[in-house]
Write a protein that holds these residues in place. Structure first.
Motif, PDB file in Angstrom:
ATOM      1  N   UNK A 134     -27.158  -5.378 -17.425  1.00  0.00           N
ATOM      2  CA  UNK A 134     -26.118  -6.308 -18.337  1.00  0.00           C
ATOM      3  C   UNK A 134     -24.970  -6.547 -17.493  1.00  0.00           C
ATOM      4  N   UNK A 135     -24.368  -5.520 -16.764  1.00  0.00           N
ATOM      5  CA  UNK A 135     -23.227  -5.839 -16.216  1.00  0.00           C
ATOM      6  C   UNK A 135     -22.893  -5.003 -14.803  1.00  0.00           C
ATOM      7  N   UNK A 136     -22.414  -5.558 -13.824  1.00  0.00           N
ATOM      8  CA  UNK A 136     -22.301  -4.861 -12.732  1.00  0.00           C
ATOM      9  C   UNK A 136     -21.006  -3.806 -12.795  1.00  0.00           C
ATOM     10  N   UNK A 137     -20.204  -3.851 -13.889  1.00  0.00           N
ATOM     11  CA  UNK A 137     -19.369  -2.868 -14.089  1.00  0.00           C
ATOM     12  C   UNK A 137     -19.844  -1.707 -14.974  1.00  0.00           C
ATOM     13  N   UNK A 138     -20.344  -0.956 -14.407  1.00  0.00           N
ATOM     14  CA  UNK A 138     -20.578   0.375 -15.035  1.00  0.00           C
ATOM     15  C   UNK A 138     -19.634   1.480 -14.615  1.00  0.00           C
ATOM     16  N   UNK A 139     -18.639   2.245 -15.269  1.00  0.00           N
ATOM     17  CA  UNK A 139     -18.000   3.253 -14.669  1.00  0.00           C
ATOM     18  C   UNK A 139     -18.446   4.602 -15.432  1.00  0.00           C
ATOM     19  N   UNK A 140     -18.557   5.532 -14.443  1.00  0.00           N
ATOM     20  CA  UNK A 140     -18.917   6.903 -14.801  1.00  0.00           C
ATOM     21  C   UNK A 140     -17.780   7.559 -14.472  1.00  0.00           C
ATOM     22  N   UNK A 141     -16.845   8.116 -15.533  1.00  0.00           N
ATOM     23  CA  UNK A 141     -15.461   8.562 -15.060  1.00  0.00           C
ATOM     24  C   UNK A 141     -15.531  10.425 -15.345  1.00  0.00           C
ATOM     25  N   UNK A 142     -14.821  10.638 -14.549  1.00  0.00           N
ATOM     26  CA  UNK A 142     -14.797  12.232 -14.558  1.00  0.00           C
ATOM     27  C   UNK A 142     -14.078  12.763 -15.779  1.00  0.00           C
ATOM     28  N   UNK A 143     -14.897  13.944 -16.155  1.00  0.00           N
ATOM     29  CA  UNK A 143     -14.039  14.496 -17.237  1.00  0.00           C
ATOM     30  C   UNK A 143     -12.881  14.901 -17.097  1.00  0.00           C
ATOM     31  N   UNK A 144     -11.782  15.007 -18.078  1.00  0.00           N
ATOM     32  CA  UNK A 144     -10.319  15.310 -17.895  1.00  0.00           C
ATOM     33  C   UNK A 144     -10.027  16.462 -18.943  1.00  0.00           C
ATOM     34  N   UNK A 145      -9.529  17.728 -18.592  1.00  0.00           N
ATOM     35  CA  UNK A 145      -9.299  18.541 -19.446  1.00  0.00           C
ATOM     36  C   UNK A 145      -8.006  18.698 -19.923  1.00  0.00           C
ATOM     37  N   UNK A 146      -7.178  17.673 -19.373  1.00  0.00           N
ATOM     38  CA  UNK A 146      -5.709  17.435 -19.612  1.00  0.00           C
ATOM     39  C   UNK A 146      -4.901  18.797 -19.324  1.00  0.00           C
ATOM     40  N   UNK A 147      -5.062  19.032 -18.048  1.00  0.00           N
ATOM     41  CA  UNK A 147      -4.581  20.366 -17.443  1.00  0.00           C
ATOM     42  C   UNK A 147      -4.842  21.578 -18.264  1.00  0.00           C
ATOM     43  N   UNK A 148      -5.963  21.773 -18.532  1.00  0.00           N
ATOM     44  CA  UNK A 148      -6.638  22.782 -19.288  1.00  0.00           C
ATOM     45  C   UNK A 148      -6.216  23.058 -20.571  1.00  0.00           C
ATOM     46  N   UNK A 149      -5.939  21.949 -21.154  1.00  0.00           N
ATOM     47  CA  UNK A 149      -5.506  22.076 -22.640  1.00  0.00           C
ATOM     48  C   UNK A 149      -6.749  21.764 -23.435  1.00  0.00           C
ATOM     49  N   UNK A 150      -7.783  21.261 -22.823  1.00  0.00           N
ATOM     50  CA  UNK A 150      -9.091  21.012 -23.729  1.00  0.00           C
ATOM     51  C   UNK A 150     -10.292  22.094 -23.050  1.00  0.00           C
TER      52      UNK A 150
END
Length: 526
Positions: free
Chosen positions: A414-430
């Motif tokens: 459907x689109x050329x723009x498919x983003x696979x983003x890394x997971x962010x733990x927000x400085x290990x707060x999650x």
């Protein structure tokens, strides 16, 4: 050697025409280099009518102007540099140098080396790889120009490659990349790959011109000298903000399982506060004064669609011609026609990112909650109406890893723009839900502190979007570790300087909490 030269001046800004380092302007320096390299061959300057007023061209330099340009038109004009006599004398094609007119560091030695490689291997296209913008020319064989003109005529990217009517810096490479195997291509590799620094000492923006001036003050004049200094001078990488996150709405239709915002703000689904349009306009005016050009993301926290007037916010961004807009959205809550009006207002300066995370109904609900049908329909509608402007995104984590490839393949149709983003733990707060550790082997100063700012709903600026920590006074809640002030009382420029103090700590390899626990330092937004 007799070598025709073409100079792209179609996207020049006023910075390229001002004195550089108390000497000639960037354009004057490029013209001087071009005439030296041409060795009596014609020099062509491609310029845009209505752009900054250019100086009188030196003898032997021909100026061609158009209201708007495409790469195909530029290549057609380059072909005019080669005469019938040249074609007879050089049956395998005459090398043509292609330079950018805003590049004061255009390197004679590197350009001559590229020419030598091009002739030795009888190439059709030769370029330098791994260097920042502004040091190297591109070399084309006149033999391949007719094919490239034809390719450009049928290539949508090339025909829409303009920035305010001009030819983008990377347009020639992007065009050849479409059919790379059809051409004999040679490359000069940099001693180290400097692209990772996103450093551009060119006189096209206020930020890049400041980078160029600082580099010149370090005594750097050549690409080889830059390779020796750039890794040791991270202070050169911080000039002015390139990316501004702004929170415009407090509420969000979903409380996503991997998002820290509910723990930061409480009941986000029921929240209704928003940033008034007049305050947002004031923020954009401050940003214009500081940055001149900027990528603005109206989606720091909360859902932009829940703002009473998101179109007016977009107008406030796009009123500044060198600003571009990103809207990250759940795809939920958009009133009919609003997203379309925003996109049509900004054209190529507007990009959408729809966070979907999972195509599986149960998987989507577990990660994001209800609303998958509305979100998917929004993404499909926008992708089909505005090709290239809509990107769908999935955060890669343990929860959706088994289905991520299917998600990618499905949306890629459907689109050329498919983003696979890394997971962010927000400085290990999650908790850690990451599938893979992508961090570099060696730590370096944070790219976000060098390039980004984040502004919360009330104007408060945290140290960094990612710098969260557990709130000791409220169990189960998060808070920002540190703030640098409020833009509406302290001013944007003052706060940017304060944030630089933390970047200076990073340069000394001192990583204050929570920076030492963060793994987002190597990622870029713009």
């Amino acid at each position: 050697m007799y070598t025709p030269v073409a100079i792209n001046a179609t996207t020049l800004t006023e910075y390229a025409l001002r004195p550089f380092a108390t000497g000639p302007s960037a354009l004057d320096r490029v013209l001087s280099l071009a005439r030296r390299l041409a060795d009596g061959a014609p020099v062509l300057v491609l310029a845009r009518r209505g752009g900054p007023k250019l100086p009188a061209m030196p003898e032997g330099v021909r100026l061609v102007t158009r209201d708007t340009w495409t790469m195909g038109q530029g290549l057609s004009d380059m072909a005019s540099l080669v005469s019938a006599a040249d074609s007879e004398q050089y049956p395998r094609g005459l090398p043509i140098l292609y330079l950018q007119g805003d590049s004061p560091f255009s390197d004679l030695e590197l350009c001559e080396r590229l020419l030598s490689i091009h002739k030795r291997f009888r190439a059709e296209y030769t370029f330098a790889d791994g260097y920042p913008s502004g040091f190297a020319a591109e070399v084309l064989s006149s033999r391949c120009l007719p094919n490239l003109v034809e390719l450009a005529a049928r290539d949508d990217t090339a025909s829409d490659s303009g920035t305010a009517g001009g030819i983008e810096r990377e347009a020639l490479f992007a065009l050849i990349q479409k059919d790379m195997n059809a051409y004999d291509v040679e490359t000069e590799l940099a001693p180290i790959d400097m692209r990772v620094y996103r450093f551009s000492p060119t006189c096209d923006t206020k930020r890049n011109t400041l980078s160029a001036e600082r580099l010149w003050a370090q005594g750097i004049r050549t690409a080889s000298a830059l390779a020796g200094i750039l890794p040791t001078k991270p202070d050169l990488l911080r000039t002015l903000p390139a990316f501004l996150w702004v929170q415009v709405a407090e509420g969000c239709p979903q409380a996503c399982s991997y998002c820290p915002y509910p723990a930061l703000a409480g009941d986000v689904v029921g929240a209704t506060a928003f940033m008034p349009v007049d305050r947002f306009r004031a923020l954009m005016a401050m940003a214009q004064d500081l940055c001149d050009d900027l990528v603005v993301d109206m989606s720091l926290w909360g859902e932009c669609s829940l703002h009473p007037d998101p179109f007016a916010l977009a107008e406030a961004v796009l009123a500044h011609p060198r600003f571009s807009l990103i809207i990250e959205t759940s795809g939920i809550g958009w009133k009919p026609g609003v997203a379309e009006r925003i996109t049509e207002l900004g054209g190529s300066r507007v990009n959408w990112i729809v966070s979907l995370d999972d195509d599986d109904e149960a998987g989507y609900r577990a990660i994001r909650g209800d609303g998958r049908a509305e979100a998917s329909d929004f993404a499909l509608r926008m992708a089909r109406a505005y090709p290239g402007r809509l990107h769908v995104q999935a955060v890669r984590m343990k929860d959706n890893e088994p289905r991520l490839e299917a998600f990618y393949r499905s949306w890629k149709k459907e689109t050329k723009g498919v983003i696979i983003q890394k997971y962010d733990s927000f400085a290990k707060s999650l908790s850690n839900r990451s599938v893979a550790d992508l961090s570099p082997l060696e730590r370096y100063p944070c790219r976000h502190l060098a390039r980004d700012m984040a502004v919360l709903l009330d104007g408060t600026v945290p140290l960094c979007k990612h710098a969260l920590e557990k709130d000791p006074e409220h169990p189960g809640r998060l808070r920002y570790h540190q703030t640098a002030g409020n833009v509406f009382t302290d001013g944007l420029a003052s706060i940017w300087d304060r944030l630089g103090q933390c970047y200076s700590q990073h340069i000394r390899a001192e990583y204050p909490k929570p920076c030492g626990q963060c793994d987002e330092y190597h990622t870029f937004n713009a």
